[in-house]
Design a protein around this motif. Sequence first.
Motif, PDB file in Angstrom:
ATOM      1  N   ILE A  34      13.081 -17.237  17.103  1.00 20.53           N
ATOM      2  CA  ILE A  34      11.965 -16.342  16.814  1.00 20.53           C
ATOM      3  C   ILE A  34      11.283 -16.844  15.544  1.00 20.53           C
ATOM      4  CG2 ILE A  34      11.286 -13.966  16.287  1.00 20.53           C
ATOM      5  CD1 ILE A  34      12.412 -14.343  19.124  1.00 20.53           C
ATOM      6  N   ALA A  35       9.992 -17.123  15.630  1.00 21.90           N
ATOM      7  CA  ALA A  35       9.239 -17.643  14.489  1.00 21.90           C
ATOM      8  C   ALA A  35       9.169 -16.601  13.378  1.00 21.90           C
ATOM      9  CB  ALA A  35       7.825 -18.032  14.927  1.00 21.90           C
ATOM     10  N   VAL A  36       9.054 -17.069  12.151  1.00 19.83           N
ATOM     11  CA  VAL A  36       9.025 -16.193  10.982  1.00 19.83           C
ATOM     12  C   VAL A  36       7.931 -15.131  11.106  1.00 19.83           C
ATOM     13  CG1 VAL A  36       8.641 -16.124   8.485  1.00 19.83           C
ATOM     14  CG2 VAL A  36      10.002 -17.954   9.468  1.00 19.83           C
ATOM     15  N   ASN A  37       6.752 -15.519  11.544  1.00 18.72           N
ATOM     16  CA  ASN A  37       5.639 -14.562  11.623  1.00 18.72           C
ATOM     17  C   ASN A  37       5.809 -13.552  12.761  1.00 18.72           C
ATOM     18  OD1 ASN A  37       5.198 -16.427  13.663  1.00 18.72           O
ATOM     19  ND2 ASN A  37       2.991 -16.514  13.339  1.00 18.72           N
ATOM     20  N   GLN A  38       6.744 -13.797  13.681  1.00 13.34           N
ATOM     21  CA  GLN A  38       6.979 -12.868  14.782  1.00 13.34           C
ATOM     22  C   GLN A  38       8.182 -11.949  14.553  1.00 13.34           C
ATOM     23  OE1 GLN A  38       7.272 -15.536  18.153  1.00 13.34           O
ATOM     24  NE2 GLN A  38       5.234 -14.880  18.810  1.00 13.34           N
ATOM     25  N   ARG A  39       8.939 -12.183  13.500  1.00 16.38           N
ATOM     26  CA  ARG A  39      10.159 -11.400  13.271  1.00 16.38           C
ATOM     27  C   ARG A  39       9.905  -9.910  13.058  1.00 16.38           C
ATOM     28  NH1 ARG A  39      13.123 -16.008   9.695  1.00 16.38           N
ATOM     29  NH2 ARG A  39      13.262 -17.472  11.416  1.00 16.38           N
ATOM     30  N   PRO A  40       8.885  -9.498  12.264  1.00 14.79           N
ATOM     31  CA  PRO A  40       8.644  -8.054  12.133  1.00 14.79           C
ATOM     32  C   PRO A  40       8.357  -7.380  13.485  1.00 14.79           C
ATOM     33  CG  PRO A  40       7.484  -9.230  10.411  1.00 14.79           C
ATOM     34  CD  PRO A  40       8.010 -10.262  11.371  1.00 14.79           C
ATOM     35  N   ALA A  41       7.536  -8.017  14.315  1.00 14.65           N
ATOM     36  CA  ALA A  41       7.215  -7.457  15.628  1.00 14.65           C
ATOM     37  C   ALA A  41       8.459  -7.447  16.522  1.00 14.65           C
ATOM     38  CB  ALA A  41       6.093  -8.255  16.288  1.00 14.65           C
ATOM     39  N   PHE A  42       9.288  -8.474  16.401  1.00 13.65           N
ATOM     40  CA  PHE A  42      10.509  -8.521  17.206  1.00 13.65           C
ATOM     41  C   PHE A  42      11.471  -7.412  16.787  1.00 13.65           C
ATOM     42  CE2 PHE A  42      14.656 -10.382  18.486  1.00 13.65           C
ATOM     43  CZ  PHE A  42      14.413 -10.482  19.845  1.00 13.65           C
ATOM     44  N   ARG A  43      11.618  -7.157  15.483  1.00 18.96           N
ATOM     45  CA  ARG A  43      12.468  -6.061  15.015  1.00 18.96           C
ATOM     46  C   ARG A  43      11.939  -4.717  15.524  1.00 18.96           C
ATOM     47  NH1 ARG A  43      12.776  -9.383  10.411  1.00 18.96           N
ATOM     48  NH2 ARG A  43      11.053  -8.314   9.424  1.00 18.96           N
ATOM     49  N   GLU A  44      10.606  -4.524  15.499  1.00 18.55           N
ATOM     50  CA  GLU A  44      10.010  -3.294  16.032  1.00 18.55           C
ATOM     51  C   GLU A  44      10.319  -3.151  17.524  1.00 18.55           C
ATOM     52  OE1 GLU A  44       5.842  -3.131  15.166  1.00 18.55           O
ATOM     53  OE2 GLU A  44       6.177  -3.374  13.006  1.00 18.55           O
ATOM     54  N   TYR A  45      10.250  -4.266  18.243  1.00 17.18           N
ATOM     55  CA  TYR A  45      10.560  -4.258  19.672  1.00 17.18           C
ATOM     56  C   TYR A  45      12.000  -3.808  19.899  1.00 17.18           C
ATOM     57  CZ  TYR A  45      11.803  -6.063  24.262  1.00 17.18           C
ATOM     58  OH  TYR A  45      12.280  -6.191  25.540  1.00 17.18           O
ATOM     59  N   ILE A  46      12.926  -4.299  19.113  1.00 18.47           N
ATOM     60  CA  ILE A  46      14.342  -3.950  19.248  1.00 18.47           C
ATOM     61  C   ILE A  46      14.539  -2.453  19.029  1.00 18.47           C
ATOM     62  CG2 ILE A  46      16.671  -4.303  18.298  1.00 18.47           C
ATOM     63  CD1 ILE A  46      15.511  -6.748  19.804  1.00 18.47           C
ATOM     64  N   VAL A  47      13.889  -1.903  18.001  1.00 22.62           N
ATOM     65  CA  VAL A  47      13.998  -0.468  17.712  1.00 22.62           C
ATOM     66  C   VAL A  47      13.391   0.345  18.858  1.00 22.62           C
ATOM     67  CG1 VAL A  47      13.217   1.366  16.159  1.00 22.62           C
ATOM     68  CG2 VAL A  47      14.086  -0.777  15.220  1.00 22.62           C
ATOM     69  N   ARG A  48      12.228  -0.079  19.323  1.00 20.77           N
ATOM     70  CA  ARG A  48      11.528   0.627  20.393  1.00 20.77           C
ATOM     71  C   ARG A  48      12.349   0.627  21.689  1.00 20.77           C
ATOM     72  NH1 ARG A  48       7.051  -1.958  19.810  1.00 20.77           N
ATOM     73  NH2 ARG A  48       7.372  -3.473  21.441  1.00 20.77           N
ATOM     74  N   GLU A  49      13.030  -0.464  21.971  1.00 21.14           N
ATOM     75  CA  GLU A  49      13.838  -0.591  23.188  1.00 21.14           C
ATOM     76  C   GLU A  49      15.196   0.092  23.057  1.00 21.14           C
ATOM     77  OE1 GLU A  49      12.997  -2.047  26.254  1.00 21.14           O
ATOM     78  OE2 GLU A  49      11.033  -1.870  25.300  1.00 21.14           O
ATOM     79  N   ARG A  50      15.539   0.522  21.853  1.00 18.17           N
ATOM     80  CA  ARG A  50      16.835   1.179  21.593  1.00 18.17           C
ATOM     81  C   ARG A  50      18.008   0.347  22.097  1.00 18.17           C
ATOM     82  NH1 ARG A  50      15.339   7.497  22.648  1.00 18.17           N
ATOM     83  NH2 ARG A  50      13.660   7.523  21.120  1.00 18.17           N
ATOM     84  N   VAL A  51      18.015  -0.892  21.662  1.00 16.48           N
ATOM     85  CA  VAL A  51      19.089  -1.810  22.044  1.00 16.48           C
ATOM     86  C   VAL A  51      20.389  -1.332  21.395  1.00 16.48           C
ATOM     87  CG1 VAL A  51      19.888  -4.194  21.888  1.00 16.48           C
ATOM     88  CG2 VAL A  51      17.467  -3.719  22.269  1.00 16.48           C
TER      89      VAL A  51
END
Length: 118
Positions: A43-60
Amino acid sequence: MRNHLLAIAAIAAAIGAPAAAQAQSTVGIAGPGAVVGGGAGGIAVNQRPAFREYIVRERVPNYTIPDRVVVGAVLPESGVTFYDVPQSFGETPYRYTVVNGETVLVEPRTRRIVQVID
């Protein structure tokens, strides 16, 4: 005669040392966000905040293991589920999961952590 044998042994050791050094493997600790295995596919550095939000939203679900969560660690064979990384975060051969509160990318065949998303 003894000095002659010692000199030959020293020369042989000096000649063989570079070959022995090349055979050694390097072991180290990769820093947060590092990707093992050439660096491609993480995961690219500039995409990490969006990826973390995705993880929270998906309730992994968060899996708890007794070991530290570090790059290179191998996750247990059972009890941990791996998920596909969405295409919007780039093409990757890895899967993700959350372990001990840390989002990680894992090589699915070996279960080895290749990136800790900081």
